[in-house]
Design an enzyme around this catalytic site. Structure first.
Site, mmCIF file in Angstrom:
data_model
loop_
_atom_site.group_PDB
_atom_site.id
_atom_site.type_symbol
_atom_site.label_atom_id
_atom_site.label_comp_id
_atom_site.label_asym_id
_atom_site.label_seq_id
_atom_site.Cartn_x
_atom_site.Cartn_y
_atom_site.Cartn_z
ATOM 1 C CG ASP A 1 12.842 9.681 8.871
ATOM 2 O OD1 ASP A 1 12.929 10.604 9.699
ATOM 3 O OD2 ASP A 1 13.098 8.502 9.133
ATOM 4 N N GLY B 1 17.313 11.357 11.310
ATOM 5 C CA GLY B 1 17.591 11.136 12.734
ATOM 6 C C GLY B 1 17.738 9.657 13.060
ATOM 7 C CG ASP C 1 6.627 5.803 8.859
ATOM 8 O OD1 ASP C 1 6.511 6.461 9.906
ATOM 9 O OD2 ASP C 1 7.642 5.121 8.602
ATOM 10 C CB CYS D 1 -4.524 -7.165 -4.287
ATOM 11 S SG CYS D 1 -3.846 -8.659 -3.541
ATOM 12 C CB CYS E 1 -6.696 -11.673 -2.965
ATOM 13 S SG CYS E 1 -5.635 -11.343 -1.542
ATOM 14 C CG HIS F 1 -2.478 -9.146 0.291
ATOM 15 N ND1 HIS F 1 -3.837 -9.211 0.087
ATOM 16 C CD2 HIS F 1 -2.271 -9.434 1.608
ATOM 17 C CE1 HIS F 1 -4.429 -9.545 1.222
ATOM 18 N NE2 HIS F 1 -3.504 -9.679 2.163
HETATM 19 ZN ZN LIG Z 1 -4.955 -9.166 -1.609
#
Ligand SMILES: [Zn+2]
Length: 702
Positions: A94, A97, A266, A306, A309, A335
């Site tokens: 970036d 700005g 993003d 993940c 989880c 996650h």
């Molecule tokens: Zn997860």
């Protein structure tokens, strides 16, 4: 850089493509995790590697922050950021700005921006310096420096900033040198369609840009405005270049952005919301800080693989969030990033399979909902798209044509009869002599009043004006102040444009500190900006997410908790918006004890504005040591109240007529004063300096 489109969708602008950098073949549409300071906050390289494998082999880094620290020499020594941080994939930088727009103490002219670093040191960021820094960082994709502005800016201001963005884009192209890295232009123009058209036209006619970004969104505009602007601009951009929607957004925004032709996204939300305990799941958004999860045995999201989880129950994540353990943030951030990156992978697969429109229809409902298993507050009768209550607060439609918030346990409605925006501006902002001075507007005429010893309360402020906003509520008073500041900035900018000169943003530095016991009211209003149009601004959204907002000469932060327990640790204010719940609901805030402690903490001169005209409360203020003046009428209330640490012209102090009316009042004593102290209080009030010499021989009490 090469960009090749593989699949498009009939009935949608969605497309699947490959964006090839020197390091990676990036499948788009893609979500890029934000690594502002050379790190995606809390995430390990191993986790970033997993995200790269799932389809995000690119992170975003920020030129301004890396220029300040560690400095360009470090990247020159180590051959760029990627090698330095141990990241084998691509980097988009970036330009800085957004920091020009958001950091305090910035001045902008045609050459570039003069900023202050974190230590107060001067720093110049020009289009050329931004490009040189991005080259040193070793970006695969660079952005041009652009002139960002507030989304509420006037047309003239937006137009001037847009033209400067175009001139800076040309200078960036010239400074780019040999095209080792890709360079993207940024389309600006706020929410004005004709400016967006001009911007897209000018930039696409400059040869040499590898892609185009849409800037100036995700700054508090409504979702409809954001989607309309995105749709308008993507139609004007060339088919054979990538399109990047900067800083956007929630999962639903990604889906809708793809539908409108966006290839790259993003946003800090996946990591920022994780810090607060918010997780995005295949069943909707879940707030793990809520008590309903304390004993929850199920996985956070059974559809996710993940660690958060697969290895722990929700109960454990709830515990980590409640204790603010870094591991909780860490796990939830990974996650959430996984959720975003997988969502993009699903989107790409459906575009390629020709099933995107069905996926879009199915997901737009799923992605936008909050925890369906534990809807917050009372279950509404008709299931609305967004919950109409949050914690102790619910939306309340006023018969006078506006929506307010109701505190459900007490039944009290904030601003039950007055249009809250009108009251906020009239009672809290426009009456203030100190703010009028700070904003550089016309000053009220000094009045000749023998009891006023201070014609000009503010000679000069060498430090920021501090404003306390006690009782943030739905943010009406804070936003009334911000609107007044934006008007002052616009006024100065418009004048500067006339003279094609550098502008000094026409107001003194202002620090706003909002106090609120329970931010649920504010958050509920932010979830319903359609009913609270005063919140259509970037600042309140940033404040709700991060606790503070900062830009040139204006800072806003929130203190959550009991005002009476915390205010004494704060630097004293110059102006106070005193707008807590009524004495019926929150008696302590209106007690003699509260005003006595408050007065002791203040350094003159201070103006305190409040909506009440209660005799008992005015009495408490006088006994505490304030001078008390009449405030303007507001709706059905013929008067409001101004408390002053010392008289300030032209505020009209209460006089003998008020003392006479007071004698006839049945409720003239603060509720926290015992009966046997009433005579003493009476003496103090009648002997108060603002009433001058008064005969006190006639005992006023009983
Ligand atoms: Zn997860």
């Amino acid at each position: 850089m090469r960009f090749a489109v593989h699949a498009t969708v009939a009935g949608s602008r969605a497309r699947a493509a490959t964006l090839s950098t020197a390091r990676d073949a990036i499948e788009t549409p893609v979500f890029m995790p934000v690594g502002t300071r050379g790190t995606v906050r809390t995430q390990t390289l191993g986790q970033l590697g997993q995200l790269a494998q799932l389809g995000a082999p690119i992170v975003l880094a920020n030129t301004y922050h890396l220029l300040v620290r560690p400095g360009i020499e470090v990247f020159e020594r180590f051959g760029g950021l990627a090698r330095w941080m141990g990241w084998p994939h691509s980097i988009l930088t970036d330009s800085g700005g957004f920091q020009i727009f958001s950091l305090p103490g910035t001045t902008i002219d045609e050459a570039g921006a003069q900023l202050r670093g974190p230590g107060g040191e001067a720093l110049v960021l020009s289009p050329e310096r931004s490009i040189a820094t991005q080259r040193a960082i070793g970006a695969d994709i660079m952005m041009v420096l652009d002139h960002c502005i507030a989304s509420t800016s006037s047309h003239a201001h937006a137009e001037a900033a847009m033209h400067r963005t175009h001139r800076w884009a040309q200078r960036s192209l010239a400074a780019r040198g040999e095209p080792a890295a890709a360079l993207f232009a940024i389309v600006q123009g706020a929410c004005f369609p004709e400016l967006r058209r001009i911007s897209a036209d000018v930039l696409t006619n400059l040869a040499g840009f590898d892609g185009y970004a849409i800037g100036g969104l995700a700054v508090g505009e409504t979702r409809a405005q954001r989607e309309d602007t995105t749709e308008l601009v993507t139609a004007l951009l060339p088919e054979d270049r990538p399109r990047y929607l900067m800083g956007v957004g929630m999962p639903i925004d990604l889906l809708e952005g793809v539908h409108r032709g966006i290839d790259m996204f993003d946003c800090i939300l996946p990591t920022a919301l994780a810090q607060q305990g918010t997780a995005f799941t295949s069943r909707g958004r879940i707030d793990l800080a809520r008590g309903v999860h304390r004993l929850a045995e199920q996985a956070l999201d059974p559809a996710c693989t993940c660690d958060a989880c697969t290895r722990t129950p929700r109960s454990y994540l709830h515990h980590l969030v409640k204790c603010q353990e870094p591991l909780g943030w860490q796990l939830l951030a990974f996650h959430n990033l996984t959720f975003y990156v997988r969502l993009m992978a699903d989107i790409r697969a459906h575009i390629r399979a020709g099933t995107f429109l069905a996926f879009h229809a199915e997901q737009r409902a799923l992605l936008d909902r909050a925890d369906p298993d534990h809807p917050p507050g009372r279950r509404p009768r008709v299931k609305p798209r967004k919950p109409r209550s949050r914690g102790a607060f619910a939306l309340h439609a006023s018969p006078h044509g506006f929506v307010s918030l109701q505190h459900v346990p007490s039944g009290e409605i904030m601003h039950s009869v007055n249009d809250p925006d009108v009251e906020a501006a009239r009672v809290y902002v426009e009456q203030s002599v100190i703010l009028a001075h700070a904003l550089g507007g016309p000053r009220p005429e000094p009045r000749t009043d023998p009891r006023t010893d201070l014609a000009h309360p503010i000679a000069d402020f060498p430090r920021p004006i501090v404003v306390w906003d006690v009782g943030l509520g739905a943010g009406h008073n804070a936003m009334a102040l911000l609107r007044a500041i934006d008007r002052a900035v616009d006024h100065a900018a418009d004048h500067a444009a006339d003279h094609a000169a550098d502008h000094a943003l026409g107001h003194a530095p202002i620090e706003l500190v909002s106090f609120e016991r329970d931010l649920d009211a504010f958050r509920l209003a932010l979830d319903h900006v359609e009913h609270f149009p005063h919140l259509r601004h970037r600042a309140p959204h940033v404040v709700a997410h991060r606790g503070s907002y900062r830009r040139d000469r204006f800072g806003w932060s929130v203190r959550e908790g009991d005002f009476l327990a915390t205010f004494a640790t704060e630097p004293p204010p110059d102006v106070i918006f005193y707008d807590p719940f009524s004495a019926k609901v929150d008696a302590a805030m209106w007690s003699l004890a509260a005003f006595t402690r408050l007065f002791a903490h203040l350094a003159a001169p201070v103006e305190l504005f409040t909506y009440t005209s209660s005799t008992a409360i005015r009495s408490a203020m006088l006994v505490a040591g304030f001078h008390v003046a009449r405030g303007v009428a507001s709706g059905p209330k013929p008067e409001t109240t101004i408390a002053l640490t010392r008289p300030i012209s032209p505020h009209a102090l209460l006089g003998h007529d008020w003392l006479d009316r007071r004698r006839r009042s049945a409720a003239r004593f603060p509720a926290d004063v015992p009966l046997d102290q009433h005579p003493d209080l009476e003496q103090v009030i009648h002997g108060h300096a603002q009433f001058g010499q008064i005969r006190s021989s006639r005992s006023p009490d009983r």
